[in-house]
Design a protein around this motif. Structure first.
Motif, short mmCIF file in Angstrom:
data_model
loop_
_atom_site.label_atom_id
_atom_site.label_comp_id
_atom_site.label_asym_id
_atom_site.label_seq_id
_atom_site.Cartn_x
_atom_site.Cartn_y
_atom_site.Cartn_z
N GLY A 138 -66.96 35.35 -23.45
CA GLY A 138 -65.43 35.33 -23.48
C GLY A 138 -64.85 36.75 -23.76
N PHE A 139 -65.58 37.82 -23.80
CA PHE A 139 -65.18 39.14 -24.24
C PHE A 139 -64.82 39.94 -23.34
CE2 PHE A 139 -66.57 43.48 -25.45
CZ PHE A 139 -65.98 43.44 -26.82
N VAL A 140 -65.10 39.75 -21.82
CA VAL A 140 -64.41 40.23 -20.76
C VAL A 140 -64.23 38.95 -19.76
CG1 VAL A 140 -65.73 42.59 -21.14
CG2 VAL A 140 -66.64 40.65 -19.43
N SER A 141 -63.21 39.08 -19.06
CA SER A 141 -62.73 38.22 -18.08
C SER A 141 -63.47 38.41 -16.59
CB SER A 141 -61.24 38.49 -17.70
OG SER A 141 -60.88 39.45 -17.02
N SER A 142 -63.60 37.35 -15.98
CA SER A 142 -63.86 37.48 -14.41
C SER A 142 -63.29 38.46 -13.69
CB SER A 142 -63.85 36.04 -13.85
OG SER A 142 -64.59 35.22 -14.42
N THR A 143 -61.92 39.10 -14.04
CA THR A 143 -61.46 39.95 -13.10
C THR A 143 -61.89 41.22 -13.68
OG1 THR A 143 -59.63 38.56 -12.96
CG2 THR A 143 -58.97 40.84 -12.81
N GLN A 144 -61.98 41.64 -15.08
CA GLN A 144 -62.59 42.65 -15.43
C GLN A 144 -64.22 42.96 -15.12
OE1 GLN A 144 -61.99 41.68 -19.68
NE2 GLN A 144 -60.65 43.37 -20.08
N LEU A 145 -64.83 41.79 -14.88
CA LEU A 145 -66.28 41.82 -14.61
C LEU A 145 -66.35 42.45 -13.17
CD1 LEU A 145 -69.10 41.33 -15.29
CD2 LEU A 145 -68.89 38.98 -14.35
N GLN A 146 -65.34 41.77 -12.31
CA GLN A 146 -65.11 42.19 -10.88
C GLN A 146 -65.04 43.67 -10.73
OE1 GLN A 146 -65.84 40.47 -7.97
NE2 GLN A 146 -65.94 42.26 -6.97
N THR A 147 -63.96 44.22 -11.65
CA THR A 147 -63.93 45.54 -11.55
C THR A 147 -65.06 46.48 -11.91
OG1 THR A 147 -61.39 45.14 -12.04
CG2 THR A 147 -62.27 47.27 -12.77
N PHE A 148 -65.73 46.09 -12.97
CA PHE A 148 -66.83 46.86 -13.33
C PHE A 148 -68.12 46.95 -12.36
CE2 PHE A 148 -65.86 45.05 -17.90
CZ PHE A 148 -64.89 46.13 -18.09
N VAL A 149 -68.13 45.79 -11.63
CA VAL A 149 -69.30 45.54 -10.64
C VAL A 149 -68.73 46.60 -9.66
CG1 VAL A 149 -70.40 44.15 -8.85
CG2 VAL A 149 -70.11 43.42 -11.22
#
Length: 170
Positions: A138-149
């Motif tokens: 829960g340190f990053v959200s799925s939205t943040q993860l998508q941005t990183f990818v």
């Protein structure tokens, strides 16, 4: 933007070059410090990250980074590993440093280096594994993860569909 992670604060984490470059490319280098506390790197990895004239902005970020701790490693052990495996200096030094410090985790993306580290019973994860752990905790959200990818893909990092599915499941 990100919450401090106290769970991993005590972990002793060593990194090779590529995961740090990946987090630089995502514009989230500080996220590693927030998540792990400190990240230890050998002097060879520091040199790889800071000596290329084409990447002075990135080099400055590494030099100014408070959570990255540069360490010396035993030269004989590094030379022996390099000779026996054909790995590059940064990978050899990262493995030797992780072994010397009895690190709880080695951050490394290169397959051949990971195989050698596994032979020494080191626990290893790569850039995507770090991101997955951050998401699971829960340190990053799925939205943040998508941005990183998307940032990694813009920088020509290939991510298999299988790995993408693992990242975005659940």
């Amino acid at each position: 933007m990100f919450e401090k992670n106290t769970k991993n604060k005590a972990s002793l984490v060593v990194s090779d070059t590529t995961p740090l470059i990946s987090f630089l490319k995502m514009g989230t280098l500080d996220l590693l410090g927030d998540f792990f506390g400190y990240v230890y790197i050998p002097s060879g990895v520091f040199a790889e990250l800071t000596e290329n004239e084409r990447f002075q902005d990135e080099a400055k970020q590494i030099r100014d980074c408070k959570f990255i701790q540069v360490c010396s490693v035993p030269k004989e052990e590094t030379a022996k590993l390099k000779k026996n495996t054909g790995l590059d200096l940064g990978e050899c030094e990262a493995i030797v440093l992780a072994k010397t410090l009895k690190a709880e985790l080695l951050l490394m993306d290169e397959r051949k280096g990971r195989a050698e580290a596994q032979k020494l019973s080191l626990k290893i994860t790569g850039t995507l594994g770090i991101l997955l752990q951050m998401k699971e905790e829960g340190f990053v959200s799925s939205t943040q993860l998508q941005t990183f990818v998307e940032a990694l893909e813009r920088h020509k990092l290939f991510i298999s569909q299988k790995l993408l599915n693992m990242l975005f499941e659940g």
